[in-house]
Motif scaffolding. Structure first.
Motif, mmCIF file in Angstrom:
data_model
loop_
_atom_site.group_PDB
_atom_site.id
_atom_site.type_symbol
_atom_site.label_atom_id
_atom_site.label_comp_id
_atom_site.label_asym_id
_atom_site.label_seq_id
_atom_site.Cartn_x
_atom_site.Cartn_y
_atom_site.Cartn_z
ATOM 1 N N LYS A 243 1.903 -44.144 -22.349
ATOM 2 C CA LYS A 243 2.619 -43.107 -21.601
ATOM 3 C C LYS A 243 1.650 -41.986 -21.260
ATOM 4 O O LYS A 243 0.950 -41.475 -22.136
ATOM 5 C CB LYS A 243 3.777 -42.544 -22.431
ATOM 6 C CG LYS A 243 4.769 -43.584 -22.929
ATOM 7 C CD LYS A 243 5.778 -42.954 -23.877
ATOM 8 C CE LYS A 243 6.680 -43.991 -24.514
ATOM 9 N NZ LYS A 243 5.945 -44.861 -25.472
ATOM 10 N N THR A 244 1.607 -41.605 -19.995
ATOM 11 C CA THR A 244 0.763 -40.487 -19.572
ATOM 12 C C THR A 244 1.564 -39.567 -18.659
ATOM 13 O O THR A 244 2.642 -39.924 -18.187
ATOM 14 C CB THR A 244 -0.488 -40.977 -18.817
ATOM 15 O OG1 THR A 244 -0.084 -41.623 -17.605
ATOM 16 C CG2 THR A 244 -1.298 -41.959 -19.656
ATOM 17 N N ASP A 245 1.023 -38.381 -18.397
ATOM 18 C CA ASP A 245 1.596 -37.454 -17.418
ATOM 19 C C ASP A 245 3.067 -37.139 -17.709
ATOM 20 O O ASP A 245 3.927 -37.233 -16.847
ATOM 21 C CB ASP A 245 1.443 -38.010 -16.006
ATOM 22 C CG ASP A 245 0.000 -38.248 -15.628
ATOM 23 O OD1 ASP A 245 -0.608 -37.335 -15.055
ATOM 24 O OD2 ASP A 245 -0.524 -39.342 -15.921
ATOM 25 N N LEU A 246 3.331 -36.761 -18.947
ATOM 26 C CA LEU A 246 4.703 -36.434 -19.336
ATOM 27 C C LEU A 246 5.198 -35.198 -18.596
ATOM 28 O O LEU A 246 4.461 -34.224 -18.408
ATOM 29 C CB LEU A 246 4.770 -36.169 -20.843
ATOM 30 C CG LEU A 246 4.188 -37.239 -21.779
ATOM 31 C CD1 LEU A 246 4.298 -36.776 -23.219
ATOM 32 C CD2 LEU A 246 4.871 -38.567 -21.588
ATOM 33 N N PHE A 257 7.618 -40.036 -17.292
ATOM 34 C CA PHE A 257 6.208 -40.304 -17.558
ATOM 35 C C PHE A 257 5.728 -41.508 -16.759
ATOM 36 O O PHE A 257 6.519 -42.328 -16.282
ATOM 37 C CB PHE A 257 5.955 -40.534 -19.059
ATOM 38 C CG PHE A 257 6.836 -41.570 -19.698
ATOM 39 C CD1 PHE A 257 6.457 -42.912 -19.740
ATOM 40 C CD2 PHE A 257 8.060 -41.213 -20.257
ATOM 41 C CE1 PHE A 257 7.272 -43.873 -20.334
ATOM 42 C CE2 PHE A 257 8.884 -42.166 -20.859
ATOM 43 C CZ PHE A 257 8.488 -43.496 -20.897
#
Length: 475
Positions: A243-246, A257
């Motif tokens: 998971k990135t860019d929450l 995300f």
């Protein structure tokens, strides 16, 4: 913290006071022996800023040395002072430092370690007087002689990054040069701070709209929540996908995300249940910079379009070529309300794109940078009709973020100085801060009313256009 002024009086071993707030009745033989000749002493006072408040500190000048009232300085710093037959014992209000002093003796102890005054403390008219700088630093404080300021607690030293604001107006920053992970929480006044967390995965996090919670993932992909008041950390759900860019929804109920090893999906997780749900599975890789509209009806993100491999009919290694003609970063917008909506490309130019934001009026702004570095950065706006235009600035933009009132932008002027602007919905610009020093980061509260920056690794809180330095560079 900014300390209330208090003086301890009720201990069995203590012998206290006579004659007012600055008076100590010294009874030990060593104290009496340290009394000075009153005829050779000049009484005065010197005004210092103590934790932001001007205070006239009582002094004496004896033999060419200026000494300060031990009782008064201890009280202003919030330190506990105990007077006994063996001398004076002081403890700072956080219980971190213990100081033992004897009048007439240059030697004193700080946390059990031997130290030396330049001139021994003395008794004058029943009051103890000591060197100011060594007393302040012994108690963990900080003294700046050039502008006559004293802090009850010294500002932390080091290099800081990744700024965030929380709901109570504190600034949270990561100490990047620490051997172990350290998140510091700074309050509004220098020296008022605490080590907030030592979780290495929490060095950066996405902040909820109410600024009460942060979200981050650990090394396994598990989503974590950190309470931005207490520092307590808890797990959310059980999903361990990448998971990135929450990014939080405005109501704090959902976190969106980018998902997958190749950043090929967009998903969401319920903060109440921990259930993960796919939002977009178009198999387009290299998504980043996810942003959400305030009404959660749309999202924008960047896709990094890579080169396309081409081969001839023989498919030999020598015949392999890569077409980079369409490589670059493009901004896409996704309708989150319409079922099975397809992403719509908002840009086609091959410039680098940074810091996309959806503003309250529905327009999308972003920073455009020449991939070859031959042209200055520009701040661009994409209208609701798809028209792209430049936002005029008198600096070269380096960073931008959306706030409730519009946009906050920082940039570098022709002379190398840095300015941070607030731009409202009608395009009006207000300079929030200007400096000749390098600014590597800026953070703004959600309502846009509070600004903090990292300058040469130092944390600065900006108040009324002026910088309040909350940390120090390592000497």
């Amino acid at each position: 913290m900014r300390n209330s002024k208090w003086f301890s009086a009720a201990l069995a071993s203590a012998i206290l006071v006579a004659g007012g707030a600055g008076s100590i009745a010294a009874t030990s033989s060593s104290a009496n022996a340290a009394a000075v000749n009153t005829a050779a002493v000049k009484e005065s006072s010197t005004t210092w800023s103590v934790n932001g408040t001007p205070v006239a500190l009582s002094t004496i000048n004896s033999g060419g040395y200026k000494l300060y009232s031990l009782n008064q300085v201890a009280g202003e710093l919030g330190a506990k002072l105990i007077i006994s037959s063996s001398g004076f014992e002081l403890n700072d209000s956080k219980g971190l430092h213990n100081v033992l002093i004897k009048t007439g003796a240059k030697g004193y102890q700080v946390d059990g370690a031997a130290q030396q005054f330049t001139v021994a403390p003395v008794i004058y008219k029943g009051k103890a007087y000591v060197e100011l700088t060594k007393l302040v630093t012994a108690l963990g404080g900080e003294l700046q002689a050039e502008d006559q300021t004293i802090l009850s607690f010294a500002r932390p030293e080091g290099q800081f990054d990744t700024l965030h604001w929380n709901a109570d107006g504190s600034i949270i920053a990561n100490k990047s040069d620490s051997e172990t992970a350290q998140l510091f929480k700074f309050n509004a006044y220098p020296g008022d701070y605490e080590v907030f967390s030592s979780n290495s995965s929490a060095s950066d996090f996405a902040v909820s709209a109410d600024q009460k919670w942060g979200a981050f993932t650990d090394e396994t992909g598990q989503l974590k929540l950190i309470n931005l008041a207490s520092g307590a950390i808890s797990s959310l759900g059980t999903d361990t996908s990448v998971k990135t860019d929450l990014v939080w929804s405005a109501d704090g109920k959902t976190i969106y995300f980018i998902q997958g090893d190749k950043q090929e999906k967009i998903a969401q997780i319920s903060v109440e249940t921990g259930v993960v749900k796919a939002v977009l599975e178009d198999k387009v890789e290299n998504k980043s910079e996810l942003r959400l509209s305030s009404d959660a009806k749309s999202a924008v993100y960047i896709v990094n379009v890579t080169g396309v491999a081409k081969n001839d009919a023989d498919s030999t290694e020598d015949s392999l070529t890569v077409d980079f003609s369409k490589a670059g970063e493009q901004i896409y917008k996704l309708d989150l309300v319409t079922k099975d909506a397809k992403p719509a490309a908002l840009t086609t130019a091959l410039d680098n794109k940074l810091y996309p934001e959806i503003l309250a009026n529905g327009s999308v702004v972003y920073l455009s940078a020449d991939p070859d570095g031959n042209a200055a950065n520009t701040l661009k706006s994409i209208g609701t009709d798809g028209t792209i235009s430049n936002i005029a600035l008198d600096v070269e933009a380096t960073w931008a973020t959306g706030v409730a009132s519009g946009l906050i932008v920082s940039g570098i002027a022709a002379d190398g100085s840095t300015s941070v602007y607030s731009i409202d919905g009608s395009g009006g610009k207000t300079v929030l801060f200007h400096t000749t020093e390098d600014v590597s980061e800026a953070a703004v509260s959600k309502d846009g009313s509070k600004l903090a920056v990292i300058s040469d690794g130092k944390v600065l809180a900006i108040q009324n256009g002026k910088a309040l330095q909350l940390s120090k560079s390592t000497d």
